[in-house]
Motif scaffolding. Structure first.
Motif, PDB file in Angstrom:
ATOM      1  N   GLY A  55       0.797  -1.220   0.000  1.00  0.00           N
ATOM      2  CA  GLY A  55       0.000   0.000   0.000  1.00  0.00           C
ATOM      3  C   GLY A  55       0.827   1.265   0.000  1.00  0.00           C
ATOM      4  N   MET A  87      -5.664   4.001   4.517  1.00  0.00           N
ATOM      5  CA  MET A  87      -4.970   2.717   4.466  1.00  0.00           C
ATOM      6  C   MET A  87      -5.420   1.818   5.616  1.00  0.00           C
ATOM      7  N   VAL A 128      -0.330   9.096   2.787  1.00  0.00           N
ATOM      8  CA  VAL A 128      -1.588   8.506   3.263  1.00  0.00           C
ATOM      9  C   VAL A 128      -2.274   9.541   4.151  1.00  0.00           C
TER      10      VAL A 128
END
Length: 65
Positions: free
Chosen positions: A4, A24, A42
């Motif tokens: 990710g 995430m 993120v």
């Protein structure tokens, strides 16, 4: 295969697209892993295991901001 954080880095590097909000979900609970995720771009990290209601609340908060 990408994780990710790698995928997030590629999305953030793509200046030709409208940047999405990135949430995430991860099993990585170490502070270092989460710091790396935030440093990569993120917007929010939720650790597994998670409660579905917690995700819904965080998505609402992110979309409202």
């Amino acid at each position: 295969m990408k994780d990710g954080i790698q995928a997030c880095a590629e999305i953030r590097a793509a200046t030709e697209i409208v940047q999405p909000t990135i949430l995430m979900l991860t099993a990585r609970t170490l502070a270092e892993d989460q710091r790396r995720a935030y440093d990569t771009g993120v917007d929010e990290v939720i650790e597994k295991p998670f409660r579905p209601r917690a995700i819904v609340a965080q998505v609402r908060d992110l979309l409202a901001s």
